[in-house]
Design an enzyme around this catalytic site. Structure first.
Site, PDB file in Angstrom:
ATOM      1  N   GLN A 174      81.256 158.906  58.342  1.00  0.00           N
ATOM      2  CA  GLN A 174      79.961 158.797  59.473  1.00  0.00           C
ATOM      3  C   GLN A 174      80.735 158.767  60.865  1.00  0.00           C
ATOM      4  O   GLN A 174      80.073 159.683  61.428  1.00  0.00           O
ATOM      5  CB  GLN A 174      79.451 157.172  58.998  1.00  0.00           C
ATOM      6  N   VAL A 175      81.890 158.236  61.070  1.00  0.00           N
ATOM      7  CA  VAL A 175      82.334 158.130  62.435  1.00  0.00           C
ATOM      8  C   VAL A 175      82.931 159.605  62.607  1.00  0.00           C
ATOM      9  O   VAL A 175      82.676 160.215  63.792  1.00  0.00           O
ATOM     10  CB  VAL A 175      83.217 157.171  62.630  1.00  0.00           C
ATOM     11  N   LEU A 225      95.190 161.019  52.221  1.00  0.00           N
ATOM     12  CA  LEU A 225      95.534 159.542  52.835  1.00  0.00           C
ATOM     13  C   LEU A 225      96.322 159.109  51.681  1.00  0.00           C
ATOM     14  O   LEU A 225      96.814 158.063  51.832  1.00  0.00           O
ATOM     15  CB  LEU A 225      94.632 158.851  53.307  1.00  0.00           C
ATOM     16  N   ALA A 236      89.272 156.432  55.545  1.00  0.00           N
ATOM     17  CA  ALA A 236      89.517 155.135  54.935  1.00  0.00           C
ATOM     18  C   ALA A 236      88.837 155.178  53.505  1.00  0.00           C
ATOM     19  O   ALA A 236      88.281 156.119  53.176  1.00  0.00           O
ATOM     20  CB  ALA A 236      89.002 154.075  55.645  1.00  0.00           C
ATOM     21  N   THR A 296      86.292 153.401  51.526  1.00  0.00           N
ATOM     22  CA  THR A 296      85.407 152.211  52.024  1.00  0.00           C
ATOM     23  C   THR A 296      84.582 152.037  50.727  1.00  0.00           C
ATOM     24  O   THR A 296      83.514 151.199  50.917  1.00  0.00           O
ATOM     25  CB  THR A 296      84.196 153.267  52.990  1.00  0.00           C
ATOM     26  N   TYR A 309      89.209 145.174  49.544  1.00  0.00           N
ATOM     27  CA  TYR A 309      88.997 145.932  50.632  1.00  0.00           C
ATOM     28  C   TYR A 309      89.707 145.261  52.102  1.00  0.00           C
ATOM     29  O   TYR A 309      90.207 145.862  52.615  1.00  0.00           O
ATOM     30  CB  TYR A 309      87.503 146.236  50.847  1.00  0.00           C
ATOM     31  N   LYS A 351      92.372 146.818  54.386  1.00  0.00           N
ATOM     32  CA  LYS A 351      92.573 146.872  55.691  1.00  0.00           C
ATOM     33  C   LYS A 351      93.334 146.253  56.849  1.00  0.00           C
ATOM     34  O   LYS A 351      93.962 146.398  57.777  1.00  0.00           O
ATOM     35  CB  LYS A 351      91.001 146.775  56.159  1.00  0.00           C
ATOM     36  N   TRP A 368      78.959 146.851  59.525  1.00  0.00           N
ATOM     37  CA  TRP A 368      77.648 147.457  59.288  1.00  0.00           C
ATOM     38  C   TRP A 368      77.654 148.622  59.864  1.00  0.00           C
ATOM     39  O   TRP A 368      76.398 148.962  60.377  1.00  0.00           O
ATOM     40  CB  TRP A 368      76.623 146.492  59.819  1.00  0.00           C
TER      41      TRP A 368
END
Length: 281
Positions: A11-12, A33, A56, A58, A121, A125, A146
């Site tokens: 998304q980012v 990764l 990442a 997710t 998770y 992180k 979110w």
């Protein structure tokens, strides 16, 4: 300012590509990764001025049974990236999560609040955060929550799909947080990267949308924006069990980030309108 971005389809990363099309984006085929050494090598070879990790693991629930794999991606890889960036003197920017906290209380979590993740998770992180800090370079750990967009799998897309099919939906009403448009995260990262390349200090910061709401409240806003008559019935988390425990309180205190970089919390409502329009023009 040249950017090296880990991530291409998330998304980012997709939003970063819109506002920084000249950046170099590394997908899994370029720097997996699960191979931290390859990620470090990409940084060692770059001519970029700053590095952003927008990739990442997710899959929150899947991490419960595959914690080692999640930690490799979310912990070991960012650590290797940060070390390589530090060795080159390059600012390193990394996206983290509200899931590093236990979700207790009803006050927004400050960046220096003790971490106590509830699930695998969150632990993965947190491992990445700890490794990045230990690397010793100028870095920005940006915790958000979110995240939503017109891309990938996220709450808005799920609600739009279900809302078009059903008359009512039961949605959790006792988890509270700030929905955050991925576009806003991307803009914040680019602005912060520019500041860090000019010598501004980084650190650990929070960035989430406003106003805080529940998943049920957010779902109602999504239905209203889309013009769907689907009714949203609020339910407690206990009525919607998941393999990974979710924090009830995901509120984040973002004031330090605003002070340091001049970037206020984004109002998620215009962002939601943009997402819905993109998905349903």
């Amino acid at each position: 300012m040249k950017l090296l971005v880990f991530g291409k389809t998330g998304q980012v990363a997709r939003e970063l590509a819109r506002i920084a099309p000249d950046a170099t984006f590394l997908g899994r085929e370029d720097a997996d990764l699960t191979n931290p050494a390859a990620c470090a090598a990409a940084i060692a070879a770059t001519d970029a001025h700053a590095v952003i990790n927008a990739a990442a693991w997710t899959a929150v629930d899947k991490a419960e049974t595959e914690e080692a794999a999640a930690t490799l991606v979310n912990g070991d890889a960012p650590t290797a990236m940060a070390r390589a960036a530090a060795a080159r003197g390059l600012p390193f920017l990394h996206i983290s999560t509200d899931y590093v906290f236990d979700g207790s209380g009803d006050r927004p979590f400050a960046p220096d609040h003790p971490a106590a993740p509830l699930n695998a998770y969150g632990r993965s992180k947190l491992a990445g955060e700890q490794g990045i800090r230990a690397a010793g370079g100028n870095h920005l750990i940006l915790r958000t929550s979110w995240v939503v967009s017109a891309h990938g799998a996220n709450f808005v897309k799920t609600m739009l799909r279900l809302g078009a099919e059903r008359d009512s939906l039961a949605v959790v009403a006792d988890q509270i947080g700030g929905p955050t448009p991925a576009a806003a995260v991307a803009q914040a990262l680019v602005a912060a990267a520019r500041a860090l390349t000019r010598g501004a200090p980084g650190g650990t910061h929070h960035f989430s949308g406003r106003p805080d709401t529940s998943w049920a409240g957010f779902a109602r806003a999504i239905m209203a924006e889309a013009g769907f008559p689907c009714r949203i019935d609020g339910i407690p988390t206990s009525d919607y069990p998941t393999p990974a425990r979710r924090p009830l309180n995901s509120r984040l205190d973002c004031s330090a980030f605003t002070t340091a970089f001049g970037i206020p919390r984004p109002d998620w409502r215009p962002g939601l309108a943009t997402i819905v329009k993109e998905l349903h023009p």
